[in-house]
Design a protein around this motif. Structure first.
Motif, PDB file in Angstrom:
ATOM      1  N   GLU A  30       0.849  -1.190   0.000  1.00 27.83           N
ATOM      2  CA  GLU A  30       0.000   0.000   0.000  1.00 27.83           C
ATOM      3  C   GLU A  30       0.885   1.240   0.000  1.00 27.83           C
ATOM      4  O   GLU A  30       2.092   1.164   0.239  1.00 27.83           O
ATOM      5  CB  GLU A  30      -0.920   0.015   1.232  1.00 27.83           C
ATOM      6  CG  GLU A  30      -1.865  -1.164   1.312  1.00 27.83           C
ATOM      7  CD  GLU A  30      -2.583  -1.233   2.644  1.00 27.83           C
ATOM      8  OE1 GLU A  30      -3.628  -1.881   2.702  1.00 27.83           O
ATOM      9  OE2 GLU A  30      -2.077  -0.629   3.620  1.00 27.83           O
ATOM     10  N   LEU A  62      -3.384   9.987   4.462  1.00 29.39           N
ATOM     11  CA  LEU A  62      -4.342   9.202   3.679  1.00 29.39           C
ATOM     12  C   LEU A  62      -3.583   8.089   2.957  1.00 29.39           C
ATOM     13  O   LEU A  62      -2.356   8.047   2.975  1.00 29.39           O
ATOM     14  CB  LEU A  62      -5.119  10.086   2.699  1.00 29.39           C
ATOM     15  CG  LEU A  62      -4.370  11.213   1.975  1.00 29.39           C
ATOM     16  CD1 LEU A  62      -3.615  10.685   0.780  1.00 29.39           C
ATOM     17  CD2 LEU A  62      -5.333  12.287   1.528  1.00 29.39           C
ATOM     18  N   ARG A  63      -4.319   7.203   2.350  1.00 31.42           N
ATOM     19  CA  ARG A  63      -3.719   6.058   1.672  1.00 31.42           C
ATOM     20  C   ARG A  63      -4.372   5.891   0.314  1.00 31.42           C
ATOM     21  O   ARG A  63      -5.401   6.506   0.011  1.00 31.42           O
ATOM     22  CB  ARG A  63      -3.875   4.786   2.494  1.00 31.42           C
ATOM     23  CG  ARG A  63      -5.290   4.501   2.952  1.00 31.42           C
ATOM     24  CD  ARG A  63      -5.524   3.059   3.269  1.00 31.42           C
ATOM     25  NE  ARG A  63      -5.531   2.237   2.072  1.00 31.42           N
ATOM     26  CZ  ARG A  63      -5.856   0.939   2.075  1.00 31.42           C
ATOM     27  NH1 ARG A  63      -6.178   0.339   3.217  1.00 31.42           N
ATOM     28  NH2 ARG A  63      -5.841   0.244   0.963  1.00 31.42           N
ATOM     29  N   ASN A  64      -3.747   5.075  -0.508  1.00 32.76           N
ATOM     30  CA  ASN A  64      -4.309   4.830  -1.831  1.00 32.76           C
ATOM     31  C   ASN A  64      -5.598   4.030  -1.720  1.00 32.76           C
ATOM     32  O   ASN A  64      -5.795   3.242  -0.788  1.00 32.76           O
ATOM     33  CB  ASN A  64      -3.307   4.089  -2.726  1.00 32.76           C
ATOM     34  CG  ASN A  64      -2.917   2.738  -2.140  1.00 32.76           C
ATOM     35  OD1 ASN A  64      -2.583   2.645  -0.965  1.00 32.76           O
ATOM     36  ND2 ASN A  64      -2.966   1.692  -2.972  1.00 32.76           N
ATOM     37  N   GLN A  65      -6.500   4.242  -2.668  1.00 32.70           N
ATOM     38  CA  GLN A  65      -7.727   3.464  -2.742  1.00 32.70           C
ATOM     39  C   GLN A  65      -7.440   2.260  -3.627  1.00 32.70           C
ATOM     40  O   GLN A  65      -7.156   2.404  -4.813  1.00 32.70           O
ATOM     41  CB  GLN A  65      -8.859   4.299  -3.326  1.00 32.70           C
ATOM     42  CG  GLN A  65      -9.213   5.516  -2.477  1.00 32.70           C
ATOM     43  CD  GLN A  65     -10.243   6.408  -3.137  1.00 32.70           C
ATOM     44  OE1 GLN A  65     -10.751   6.090  -4.215  1.00 32.70           O
ATOM     45  NE2 GLN A  65     -10.554   7.516  -2.497  1.00 32.70           N
ATOM     46  N   THR A 123     -10.681  -1.728  -0.795  1.00 37.95           N
ATOM     47  CA  THR A 123     -11.631  -0.667  -0.441  1.00 37.95           C
ATOM     48  C   THR A 123     -12.708  -0.595  -1.507  1.00 37.95           C
ATOM     49  O   THR A 123     -12.466  -0.922  -2.683  1.00 37.95           O
ATOM     50  CB  THR A 123     -10.915   0.690  -0.329  1.00 37.95           C
ATOM     51  OG1 THR A 123     -10.313   0.997  -1.593  1.00 37.95           O
ATOM     52  CG2 THR A 123      -9.853   0.676   0.756  1.00 37.95           C
ATOM     53  N   GLU A 180     -13.991   1.986  -2.907  1.00 37.95           N
ATOM     54  CA  GLU A 180     -13.843   3.093  -3.833  1.00 37.95           C
ATOM     55  C   GLU A 180     -13.079   2.663  -5.089  1.00 37.95           C
ATOM     56  O   GLU A 180     -12.435   1.622  -5.137  1.00 37.95           O
ATOM     57  CB  GLU A 180     -13.101   4.255  -3.162  1.00 37.95           C
ATOM     58  CG  GLU A 180     -13.852   4.881  -1.999  1.00 37.95           C
ATOM     59  CD  GLU A 180     -13.533   4.174  -0.695  1.00 37.95           C
ATOM     60  OE1 GLU A 180     -14.059   4.588   0.346  1.00 37.95           O
ATOM     61  OE2 GLU A 180     -12.770   3.179  -0.720  1.00 37.95           O
ATOM     62  N   GLU A 181     -13.129   3.520  -6.104  1.00 41.89           N
ATOM     63  CA  GLU A 181     -12.375   3.294  -7.337  1.00 41.89           C
ATOM     64  C   GLU A 181     -10.879   3.352  -7.034  1.00 41.89           C
ATOM     65  O   GLU A 181     -10.426   4.139  -6.208  1.00 41.89           O
ATOM     66  CB  GLU A 181     -12.751   4.383  -8.344  1.00 41.89           C
ATOM     67  CG  GLU A 181     -11.995   4.307  -9.654  1.00 41.89           C
ATOM     68  CD  GLU A 181     -12.314   5.489 -10.547  1.00 41.89           C
ATOM     69  OE1 GLU A 181     -11.709   5.585 -11.633  1.00 41.89           O
ATOM     70  OE2 GLU A 181     -13.166   6.313 -10.133  1.00 41.89           O
ATOM     71  N   THR A 182     -10.108   2.508  -7.704  1.00 40.49           N
ATOM     72  CA  THR A 182      -8.664   2.485  -7.485  1.00 40.49           C
ATOM     73  C   THR A 182      -8.064   3.846  -7.811  1.00 40.49           C
ATOM     74  O   THR A 182      -8.290   4.396  -8.899  1.00 40.49           O
ATOM     75  CB  THR A 182      -8.005   1.407  -8.352  1.00 40.49           C
ATOM     76  OG1 THR A 182      -8.554   0.132  -8.024  1.00 40.49           O
ATOM     77  CG2 THR A 182      -6.503   1.386  -8.142  1.00 40.49           C
ATOM     78  N   ARG A 183      -7.287   4.374  -6.862  1.00 38.71           N
ATOM     79  CA  ARG A 183      -6.738   5.720  -7.028  1.00 38.71           C
ATOM     80  C   ARG A 183      -5.512   5.838  -6.130  1.00 38.71           C
ATOM     81  O   ARG A 183      -5.557   5.487  -4.951  1.00 38.71           O
ATOM     82  CB  ARG A 183      -7.793   6.770  -6.661  1.00 38.71           C
ATOM     83  CG  ARG A 183      -7.469   8.181  -7.130  1.00 38.71           C
ATOM     84  CD  ARG A 183      -8.734   9.040  -7.021  1.00 38.71           C
ATOM     85  NE  ARG A 183      -8.503  10.424  -7.410  1.00 38.71           N
ATOM     86  CZ  ARG A 183      -8.446  10.866  -8.664  1.00 38.71           C
ATOM     87  NH1 ARG A 183      -8.598   9.985  -9.658  1.00 38.71           N
ATOM     88  NH2 ARG A 183      -8.239  12.135  -8.939  1.00 38.71           N
ATOM     89  N   ALA A 223      -2.495   7.454  -3.825  1.00 34.00           N
ATOM     90  CA  ALA A 223      -2.578   8.378  -2.691  1.00 34.00           C
ATOM     91  C   ALA A 223      -2.299   9.812  -3.120  1.00 34.00           C
ATOM     92  O   ALA A 223      -2.912  10.757  -2.607  1.00 34.00           O
ATOM     93  CB  ALA A 223      -1.593   7.951  -1.604  1.00 34.00           C
ATOM     94  N   CYS A 255      -5.432  11.283  -4.566  1.00 30.66           N
ATOM     95  CA  CYS A 255      -6.394  11.560  -3.481  1.00 30.66           C
ATOM     96  C   CYS A 255      -6.026  12.852  -2.758  1.00 30.66           C
ATOM     97  O   CYS A 255      -6.904  13.649  -2.388  1.00 30.66           O
ATOM     98  CB  CYS A 255      -6.417  10.389  -2.501  1.00 30.66           C
ATOM     99  SG  CYS A 255      -7.035   8.834  -3.179  1.00 30.66           S
TER     100      CYS A 255
END
Length: 667
Positions: free
Chosen positions: A502, A527-530, A534, A536-539, A541, A544
């Motif tokens: 992550e 915050l961290r990457n999606q 999770t 949410e849509e992959t995104r 950090a 974000c």
């Protein structure tokens, strides 16, 4: 046989003067007894003057309440002092005595009275119930004696010869039954008048009547608008005639009489010691200009105005504020009005020392509210505190909330207690983690407390210097304390030398002085990457974080400084997005500290070089950056950051790799 012409004084007197002799009698209706006593006692005992003794003691039969009023008027009362009187009675007052007490309170507004009775006298008689309601409307606190009250009386009014109080079988069950019955008696009248109700205050039931010119009470308002002045009084019995309205024998009254503000020349002002209520033999240091008051039992209905001003001031570093107070409200989801309201303080001598938060929890657990919640009943409790909770109290309150899911708690406080100590900060975070809403008392909150929890006679208003400045400073400190922290294991796993799956990004923003465009609780964060775990849509950090920055609406004419600590260096796509952001916001400076190089996607070297060309500073995290992250973003619970040898080797390796990339020499 010896009559009872004077009160039996207890050993809790805090100041005495020589024997005064028998005061002269008067035609006043309150001067019925000639008394010889030591004055002023802080406690004593009265009993009925029974009718069957009128041949031996040739005065009219008097109930214990009437005897107290006669003694108090003749020997203690002064118009230049305030008094707080507490009665512990074997029977609740009869109707005639209630009328006498109401009339006395109406004529002497400098006397406040609290009545606790062991039993209800003729509780099914409507006339006796009306007497209790008249007392309640006149401002007297009317309550049933709790088991703790019985123990207090045993310790302070009984020649117990060292024996401890023995709780009677069913004492608490009987107390709750009588307390519910008294509540029903008083509630009936409150509903009839449609007045705001304080339905339960630790066993004390009272009404705060609306101060309007039209009142739903018999008789017209008397001088200064007292609600019961002007009521017709029942004629007094002729001397020698037995009273038929109350118990003739066997009724006793235990009392404490505490001076609230001593006036020069009043009986209680002579040799007045800074004694605290009925704390026998206890002499404590007192603050200059801080008038001594009696310590009433928890909970209190109101707090003295000067106590409130002293203890609730929001000075950042006040001196001498060693106590703690809670002004509380309990509301139910089925009622628009408070079910309970009052004030708690720390419990000390002669009881076990307890902080005020624990006093409230003990009271609430024993209250009928907690014992008999209605279907789906949810309690909303609000605390207005002079100090934020200590470590141990925060722990116990958090445990209470975790085991009482039907209770929601909002805690506001005037000042932060040991705000620089990590363990106290962790205590506040544990409260927030248990679901409590934690906040600093705003000027609006302080005004609300002043209007609802303070006995502010002769105080028209309050104002503290720098109240708004102090609030802003305290609010900023609390926001920093409560800011979400990263679990220490997550930090070690993602920023250490191992290869995490992550990406975590920690950031700090410095905005121009006076600019409040960025929410205060978002100036620092992580915050961290999606990803796949999770919804949410992959995104990544970095993207974000850019979304969050754009939501702030930065002023493009102002300078902002942003520092980022990231577990992986930006990939080529994220690097290009950061370059585009910097070109759009030329006055924003960006520094990036990466824990390792993301070298698994082709073109990563060009992305890092473009970031450098866009005037972004990019470096590998060194030990100072690790310590900064640890102290600022990690819930380390007081543990210092301790780097290992493998981390130092990892830093040297990654730093050399980044240096080669930025110089254009590859890996």
């Amino acid at each position: 046989m010896e009559p009872w012409p004077r009160p039996t004084t207890s050993t809790s007197a805090t100041c005495e003067r020589p024997l005064t002799g028998t005061p002269p009698t008067s035609a006043s209706r309150w001067r019925k007894n000639s008394l010889t006593l030591l004055s002023p006692p802080t406690g004593g005992v009265f009993r009925n003057q029974p009718s069957h003794l009128h041949q031996v003691y040739p005065e009219e039969p008097l109930h214990a309440e009437q005897r107290f009023l006669s003694w108090f008027y003749d020997t203690i009362l002064s118009a230049r002092a305030d008094y707080r009187v507490t009665w512990y009675m074997s029977w609740s007052p009869c109707f005639e005595c209630a009328e006498e007490v109401v009339s006395f309170l109406g004529e002497h507004e400098n006397v406040s009275l609290s009545i606790s009775a062991s039993r209800l006298y003729k509780r099914d008689d409507q006339g006796q119930q009306e007497g209790l309601r008249l007392l309640d409307q006149a401002g007297a606190e009317v309550a049933m004696m709790s088991p703790e009250d019985f123990e207090y009386c045993w310790d302070n009014f009984v020649d117990n010869r060292g024996m401890s109080f023995w709780y009677w079988k069913g004492i608490r069950r009987n107390y709750h039954a009588l307390d519910d019955e008294l509540k029903e008696i008083l509630w009936t009248h409150q509903c009839a008048l449609r007045l705001p109700v304080l339905a339960l205050e630790g066993g004390r039931h009272s009404v705060q009547p609306k101060r309007t010119s039209e009142r739903c009470l018999p008789g017209s308002p008397g001088p200064r608008g007292h609600p019961l002045r002007g009521l017709p009084r029942r004629p007094r019995a002729e001397p020698g005639t037995p009273s038929t309205s109350g118990p003739d024998t066997g009724s006793s009254l235990l009392f404490t009489c505490d001076l609230q503000q001593a006036a020069e020349g009043s009986p209680l002002s002579r040799k007045a010691e800074p004694a605290l209520g009925t704390m026998a033999g206890s002499k404590l240091p007192w603050k200059e200009g801080y008038p001594p008051k009696p310590w009433p039992r928890n909970p209190m209905q109101k707090l003295h105005a000067d106590y409130f001003n002293f203890h609730f001031t929001n000075e950042l570093t006040p001196k001498g504020r060693n106590g703690c107070y809670i002004c509380y409200e309990v509301r139910g989801n089925h009622s628009p009005i408070p079910l309970a309201r009052g004030v708690f303080e720390n419990q000390f001598y002669p009881k076990k020392r307890l902080h005020t938060e624990i006093c409230f929890l003990n009271w609430f657990k024993e209250s009928p509210l907690e014992k008999t919640p209605g279907p789906g009943e949810q309690y909303d409790i609000t605390w207005y505190m002079s100090w934020s909770p200590c470590v141990e109290c925060a722990k116990q309150v958090a445990e209470f909330l975790n085991t009482h899911k039907h209770v929601r708690l909002r805690i506001t406080f005037s000042r932060l207690y040991h705000s620089k100590k990590q363990e106290y900060r962790q205590g506040l975070r544990s409260l927030a983690g248990a679901g409590a809403e934690v906040a600093v008392m705003s000027p609006k909150n302080i005004k609300y407390c002043w209007n609802n929890f303070v006995d502010k006679r002769r105080w028209s208003s309050w104002y503290w210097p720098d109240i708004h400045i102090n609030y802003d400073a305290l609010h900023k400190t609390l926001t920093e304390i409560l800011r979400p922290r990263m679990d220490k294991d997550i930090f070690i796993e993602n920023f250490g030398p191992q290869m995490p799956h992550e990406t975590y990004l920690c950031y700090e923003v410095e905005q121009p002085e006076g600019d409040s465009g960025i929410p205060e609780d978002q100036l620092k964060g992580f915050l961290r990457n999606q990803g796949a775990d999770t919804p949410e849509e992959t995104r990544h950090a970095e993207l974000c974080f850019l979304d969050r920055i754009r939501s702030w609406g930065l002023d493009r004419n102002e300078h902002y400084s942003i520092t980022v600590f990231i577990s992986w260096s930006p990939c080529p796509d994220c690097a290009l997005s950061l370059v585009g952001f910097l070109r759009e916001n030329s006055l924003v400076s960006l520094r990036i500290f990466a824990a390792r190089i993301h070298s698994y996607i082709e073109g990563y070297e060009d992305g890092l070089r473009q970031l450098k060309a866009a005037v972004a500073q990019i470096s590998i995290m060194d030990i100072p950056e690790y310590k900064r992250c640890w102290d600022t973003f990690v819930d380390h619970q007081g543990r210092p950051f301790e780097p290992g040898d493998d981390l130092c080797a990892h830093i040297r390796k990654e730093s050399q790799m980044l240096d080669n990339i930025l110089k254009g020499s590859g890996k």
